[in-house]
Design an enzyme around this catalytic site. Structure first.
Site, PDB file in Angstrom:
ATOM      1  N   CYS A  69       8.614   4.724   3.247  1.00 44.29           N
ATOM      2  CA  CYS A  69       9.105   3.336   3.236  1.00 44.29           C
ATOM      3  C   CYS A  69      10.256   3.100   4.208  1.00 44.29           C
ATOM      4  O   CYS A  69      10.218   2.162   5.004  1.00 44.29           O
ATOM      5  CB  CYS A  69       9.470   2.900   1.821  1.00 44.29           C
ATOM      6  SG  CYS A  69      10.861   3.771   1.060  1.00 44.29           S
ATOM      7  N   HIS A 121      13.058   2.265  -3.171  1.00 40.60           N
ATOM      8  CA  HIS A 121      12.003   1.787  -2.270  1.00 40.60           C
ATOM      9  C   HIS A 121      12.500   0.577  -1.495  1.00 40.60           C
ATOM     10  O   HIS A 121      13.318  -0.204  -1.993  1.00 40.60           O
ATOM     11  CB  HIS A 121      10.763   1.413  -3.096  1.00 40.60           C
ATOM     12  CG  HIS A 121       9.546   1.211  -2.284  1.00 40.60           C
ATOM     13  ND1 HIS A 121       8.953   2.205  -1.548  1.00 40.60           N
ATOM     14  CD2 HIS A 121       8.795   0.103  -2.070  1.00 40.60           C
ATOM     15  CE1 HIS A 121       7.885   1.728  -0.928  1.00 40.60           C
ATOM     16  NE2 HIS A 121       7.766   0.450  -1.223  1.00 40.60           N
ATOM     17  N   HIS A 133       5.085  -2.684   3.257  1.00 39.53           N
ATOM     18  CA  HIS A 133       5.784  -1.451   2.902  1.00 39.53           C
ATOM     19  C   HIS A 133       4.828  -0.268   2.941  1.00 39.53           C
ATOM     20  O   HIS A 133       3.616  -0.433   3.041  1.00 39.53           O
ATOM     21  CB  HIS A 133       6.423  -1.583   1.513  1.00 39.53           C
ATOM     22  CG  HIS A 133       5.426  -1.747   0.410  1.00 39.53           C
ATOM     23  ND1 HIS A 133       5.377  -0.916  -0.679  1.00 39.53           N
ATOM     24  CD2 HIS A 133       4.414  -2.632   0.224  1.00 39.53           C
ATOM     25  CE1 HIS A 133       4.393  -1.297  -1.492  1.00 39.53           C
ATOM     26  NE2 HIS A 133       3.800  -2.333  -0.958  1.00 39.53           N
TER      27      HIS A 133
END
Length: 162
Positions: A69, A121, A133
């Site tokens: 990510c 994240h 993402h």
């Protein structure tokens, strides 16, 4: 029928149609087209969306090697806007920017998610409550909705980098 009557009927039809629809949140104002922020945000969006389908790889930060990510975020901002960002989602979250609620997000903002008490994240907001993402091992870079169950429950805040 005169133009005046036609306009009155059209106005009435629009008014009635609006009464029958669900209320909507006012969208966050977007940067004015042609401004440096808008140009950079558009470049970031196009680059991020072009990478959809790239394989996930823990520690990855290139299209050839795959992305995790924060590797995706760092690569996109560096490649599309010339902005160097910290490497981890936690370091990105620690950037000295104001935290943004979900309804204040603009295209190109970073979106952060927490798992327990820490940021775990990060993704890139593209508008209309969607973000790009690199979600997990075995997956690929993808476009998801902030309203999806897992993401909605863990959304922490956004930050504007550009």
């Amino acid at each position: 029928m005169t133009i005046r009557r036609l306009l009155a009927l059209l106005s009435l039809a629009c008014l009635l149609a609006a009464c029958g629809s669900a209320p909507r949140r006012a969208p966050s104002p977007s940067p004015a087209p042609g401004t440096p922020r808008a140009d950079a945000a558009n470049a970031v969006l196009f680059r991020a969306i072009a990478l959809v389908g790239t394989p996930y790889r823990y520690g990855g930060n290139t299209p050839e090697g795959g992305f995790d990510c924060s590797g995706l975020v760092g690569y996109v901002f560096r490649d599309a806007a010339g902005v160097a960002l910290p490497r981890s989602s936690g370091e990105l979250a620690d950037l000295g920017r104001h935290k943004l609620a979900g309804d204040a997000l603009q295209a190109g903002d970073l979106v952060f998610f927490e798992d327990g008490r820490r940021i775990s994240h990060v993704g890139i907001y593209v508008g209309e409550r969607r973000f790009v993402h690199a979600p997990n091992s075995g997956g690929t870079v993808r476009l998801d909705s902030l309203d999806g169950g897992w993401w909605r429950e863990r959304f922490a805040y956004g930050k504007r980098v550009l």
